[in-house]
Design an enzyme around this catalytic site. Structure first.
Site, short mmCIF file in Angstrom:
data_model
loop_
_atom_site.label_atom_id
_atom_site.label_comp_id
_atom_site.label_asym_id
_atom_site.label_seq_id
_atom_site.Cartn_x
_atom_site.Cartn_y
_atom_site.Cartn_z
N GLU A 124 0.85 -1.19 0.00
CA GLU A 124 0.00 0.00 0.00
C GLU A 124 0.89 1.24 0.00
O GLU A 124 1.89 1.26 0.71
CB GLU A 124 -0.89 0.04 1.24
N GLU A 266 -2.33 -3.89 7.07
CA GLU A 266 -3.40 -4.87 7.25
C GLU A 266 -3.48 -5.96 6.19
O GLU A 266 -4.55 -6.53 5.98
CB GLU A 266 -4.74 -4.12 7.27
N ASN A 267 -2.38 -6.31 5.51
CA ASN A 267 -2.40 -7.35 4.48
C ASN A 267 -3.24 -8.54 4.92
O ASN A 267 -3.14 -9.01 6.04
CB ASN A 267 -0.98 -7.84 4.22
N GLU A 300 -5.45 -2.70 12.71
CA GLU A 300 -5.16 -3.59 11.58
C GLU A 300 -6.14 -4.75 11.55
O GLU A 300 -6.59 -5.16 10.48
CB GLU A 300 -3.71 -4.09 11.63
N GLU A 322 -9.93 4.15 6.12
CA GLU A 322 -9.10 4.64 7.24
C GLU A 322 -9.91 5.41 8.27
O GLU A 322 -9.77 5.19 9.47
CB GLU A 322 -7.92 5.45 6.72
#
Ligand code: TRP
Ligand code: ZN
Length: 855
Positions: A124, A266-267, A300, A322
């Protein structure tokens, strides 16, 4: 100066092709990692003649369509990617691309890079294009299968998103295959390879599914991961209870790395964290560290629904995930800790950092309209003001409607990439409340000002309250609409308090309240119900009445802050001004009361330099600092008996790790801060340092010494250094303390610090702990009259431009606000900005910000 190319929200159009399935194979090597990328592509636009893939810093090795090499005439490598001619009859095809990359030389920490001995990724916003050629945009959602191949002994753990489906050996290498069944944009892709300590646990979801929880930390740190693990389990339970949201994969992994540009990422199924938001024990981490770890772990984790399951259509919609996720983590923190103290901290943060941003040349709405470098828009505005906007929806709808709105949002958009409008529409549809006007909060930048007047009719017993909203033009928006603003107030008198929610939709609104014999006192903007500035000429004694009597904890605290800012501005105008004795009495009563010690501490804390200056028309920094010191010294002298009593009450208690103990420490250390301004009490600093059994108390004594007792400070810091030199996260605190100190030879010491063997500009935590903390937390020396502070920052930003543009760009913040300072400082700050603008190879990140400034 050449302007960088901007992208515009209004230009959004869907992609001509989509990628349904992506199979990646990584053969890892420090300088020559091979990435093979097999994409199952579908044509969307029948008329499209070519496919434009994003890609940067890549070496193309091979390209095939349906197994056949693509002839050279059918593709071109451009500055930003790969253009491939696609025959009209190809509606579905397999595109295979092999690239080679150099992770060990990737100091920007975007894409695939090395953090110490481990490989890791950060994609990101647009880092995936540094891994392979791809449609690097969040509305392209694909399933991913990832094979990771690496040397067995150096990289025993090979991780990626989803579930592990296969593993095996190949000579001295081994491989693992991961499959993520949830379609996702490539910014959520992650890969990690390395040797770690693994801390494992499990969580049973509400519907009975067992989820494996795994936290990977550097060898030797396993005993510092338990707070992170507990926080994760609390987050998972909270999201089930509050929003009915369960985790969806069989495994949730977190990897802590030392080289990371931001807080965490936050993958899907494989979060990657800055190690400072994972590792803690009470000897090395402060109460604030504990709080932040819990909040970031929650943030996350909450992204799994607000961000991953429902993602953003384009990057202009960043606040969709967000703002909402920050709101969710703030609510969680409020539930896990003191709700009032959490709220007070959130608001202080917003005022100190977002308010100035909204007045700077980089001011933007929470949904920006024009972006050059997306990394520049991970801002206080998108995150924190974005969260305030969600909070206002929550206030306008109420708990139940808000929950229904969330349910509707997930049922409509699960698995999709959507917009902020889609979110607000779901909220409106689920509640029946019209949010049309409310949507201007998404498109309008700037902090609204509420001008409040009141009048009381003694004959009828009626209080009339008039509120006018002023929305000043900002750098990119000349005209503004009136906003829909929820205003919560409290009406107070000796008999008690009444709460009202007012909805301001026009420029001006007047509300009448009947049945009062005498004029009630107005506690305005309870719990900070909207992200606005308030201008309300309430008499000092009414503010003191609110400080002692309002029901809302935030309102009591805020009345005190308003008074303190008033005292400081009066002192700036007239250095002989004397604080009224009634404020001392108010504080004495407050200290003697049974109030939560953490709230006492918050009331005694002066608004920061940034908060104060956000309320000033033109800043003379040195005058502000002198005024702050005058107020602090006055409070220290006048309150010394009460401060000492509180200090002694809480001293000598062995460390405990829970809310009440934390609250007591915060009050004790706030008292120490004031006492250490008085010569008589300076021995307390060494005493506390020597007796401390936890990092909070240790750091508090050092922090106070750094401001008020520099020779004591230097002695204690040597001891601290020798004790902690092998623990880099703690050494960041040491660098930060040096950067925040008040000493005459400030710049000599900063130069010594840079030469310290542990210091390195290529590690973002290290760079921030010295350069960032100095320029953002040491206003006295950063704004030194000789301009040395500005020169120092410019010099380091120039160096960082080469190493890590994202970090360099963030460090520009204190300079970019130069227009708000007086002429003398403005000129010097502009010189520093020009100095930065003069270098060759200026990154897009810095270029965009410098373009926004009129140099
Ligand atoms: N999505 C991340 C978060 O809010 C933010 C983030 C982490 C990020 N690393 C980044 C954004 C690098 C830009 C670049 O939790
Ligand atoms: Zn986030």
């Amino acid at each position: 100066m050449a302007s960088a190319q901007a992208r515009i929200l209004a230009d959004y159009s869907p992609s001509s092709f989509t990628i349904n399935q992506t199979d990646l194979t990584f053969d890892l090597d420090d300088h020559q990692s091979l990435v093979s990328n097999v994409m199952h592509i579908e044509r969307i636009d029948q008329h499209a003649t070519y496919l434009m893939l994003d890609g940067e810093h890549l070496t193309l090795k091979a390209i095939k369509i349906n197994q056949q090499p693509v002839p050279a005439k059918d593709y071109q490598i451009t500055e930003s990617g790969l253009r491939i001619t696609i025959a009209p009859q190809l509606t579905e095809f397999v595109l295979s691309i092999d690239t080679q990359i150099d992770p060990a030389n990737n100091t920007a920490l975007e894409g695939l890079y090395k953090s110490g001995d481990a490989f890791c990724t950060q994609c990101e916003a647009e880092g995936f294009r540094r891994i392979t050629y791809y449609l690097d945009r969040p509305d392209i959602m694909s399933t991913f299968t990832t094979t990771v191949i690496a040397e067995q002994t150096k990289y025993p753990y090979l991780l990626s998103n989803g579930n592990k489906v296969e593993q095996g050996e190949k000579g001295n290498k081994h491989f693992v295959v991961w499959h993520d069944p949830f379609p996702k944009p490539c910014y959520l892709f992650a890969l990690v390879a390395g040797d770690f300590d693994l801390v494992a646990d499990s969580f049973t979801t509400n519907s009975g599914k067992e989820v494996a929880l795994e936290i990977f930390v550097d060898k030797g740190n396993a005993n510092k991961a338990s707070h992170a693990m507990t926080s994760l389990k609390h987050s998972m339970r909270w999201d089930e209870q509050t929003f009915g949201l369960e985790y969806d994969l069989d495994i949730y992994m977190i990897v802590a790395v030392d080289f990371f540009n931001m807080g965490a990422m936050e993958n899907k199924g494989l979060n990657i964290f800055n190690s400072k938001f994972v590792l803690a024990d009470h000897e090395s981490a402060t109460d604030t560290d504990y709080f932040n770890i819990e909040a970031v772990i929650a943030h996350e984790y909450f992204h799994n629904w607000t961000g991953n399951r429902v993602t953003c259509r384009d990057w202009f919609q960043l606040s969709l995930k967000e703002g909402l996720t920050v709101f969710r983590d703030q609510q969680f923190s409020a539930d896990m800790n003191s709700a009032s103290v959490t709220r007070i901290d959130n608001v202080s943060h917003l005022r100190a950092l977002q308010f100035p941003e909204d007045e700077s040349p980089m001011a933007h709405p929470i949904r920006p309209e024009k972006v050059v470098e997306m990394n520049n828009f991970y801002t206080m505005t998108v995150y924190e003001k974005g969260a305030e906007v969600i909070r206002m929806i929550h206030t306008l709808l109420g708990e139940e409607h808000f929950r229904n709105g969330m349910d509707l949002y997930f049922s409509r958009f699960d698995g999709m990439a959507v917009t902020c409008d889609d979110f607000v529409d779901a909220m409106a549809d689920a509640s029946g409340i019209d949010l049309t006007q409310f949507k201007y909060w998404y498109s309008q930048s700037g902090t609204p000002v509420l001008q409040v007047t009141e009048s009381f009719n003694q004959n009828t017993g009626q209080l009339s309250l008039t509120v006018k909203q002023v929305n000043q033009p900002t750098s990119t928006q000349q005209t503004k609409h009136h906003l829909h603003i929820p205003i919560r107030i409290e009406l107070l008198n000796e008999k008690g308090s009444q709460s009202h929610l007012l909805g301001l939709t026009e420029e001006k609104g007047t509300w009448h309240f009947d049945g009062y014999q005498n004029k009630p006192v107005v506690g305005f903007l309870s719990n900070f119900s909207a992200p606005v500035k308030v201008e309300f000429e309430q008499p000092d004694d009414e503010l003191m009445f609110i400080m002692s009597n309002a029901v809302d904890d935030f309102t009591r605290w805020d009345a005190g802050q308003t008074l303190l800012i008033r005292f400081i501005t009066r002192l700036i105008d007239d250095p002989t001004y004397e604080l009224p004795n009634s404020i001392i009495l108010t504080y004495q009563q407050l200290l003697a009361s049974t109030l939560d010690p953490a709230l006492k501490a918050a009331s005694l804390t002066l608004p920061s330099f940034d908060v104060i200056t956000a309320y000033l028309e033109q800043i003379d920094p040195q005058k502000v600092i002198v005024a702050i010191e005058q107020v602090e010294t006055h409070l220290a002298r006048s309150l010394q008996d009460s401060l000492l009593e509180q200090y002694q009450n809480f001293t000598g208690q062995p460390y405990e790790n829970h809310g009440t103990a934390t609250a007591k420490r915060s009050l004790k250390n706030q008292c120490l801060y004031y006492l250490s301004m008085l010569d008589d009490y300076q021995p307390l600093l060494t005493e506390q340092y020597q007796q401390s059994d936890n990092m909070t108390d240790t750091l508090a004594s050092l922090g106070s010494a750094s401001k008020h007792a520099i020779s004591t400070f230097d002695k204690l810091m040597q001891d601290f250094h020798d004790k902690w030199q092998d623990t880099t996260l703690v050494m960041d605190k040491w660098f930060s303390l040096q950067a925040r100190a008040d000493r005459e030879n400030m710049f000599d010491v900063l130069t010594t610090m840079e030469q310290h063997p542990l210091f390195s500009m290529s590690n973002p935590n290290r760079a921030r702990s010295l350069i960032g903390v100095f320029s953002q937390k040491n206003p006295k020396h950063f704004h030194q009259a000789d301009g040395k502070g500005y020169e120092f920052l410019a010099k380091h930003i120039k160096r960082l431009n080469e190493i890590n543009p994202q970090v360099a760009s963030r460090l520009l913040t204190p300079l970019i606000q130069y227009k708000r300072f007086n002429d003398k400082h403005k000129t010097m700050m502009r010189e520093a900005l020009k100095d930065i603008a003069s270098i060759e190879n200026l990154s897009r990140d810095l270029q965009e910000k410098l373009d926004s400034v009129n140099l």
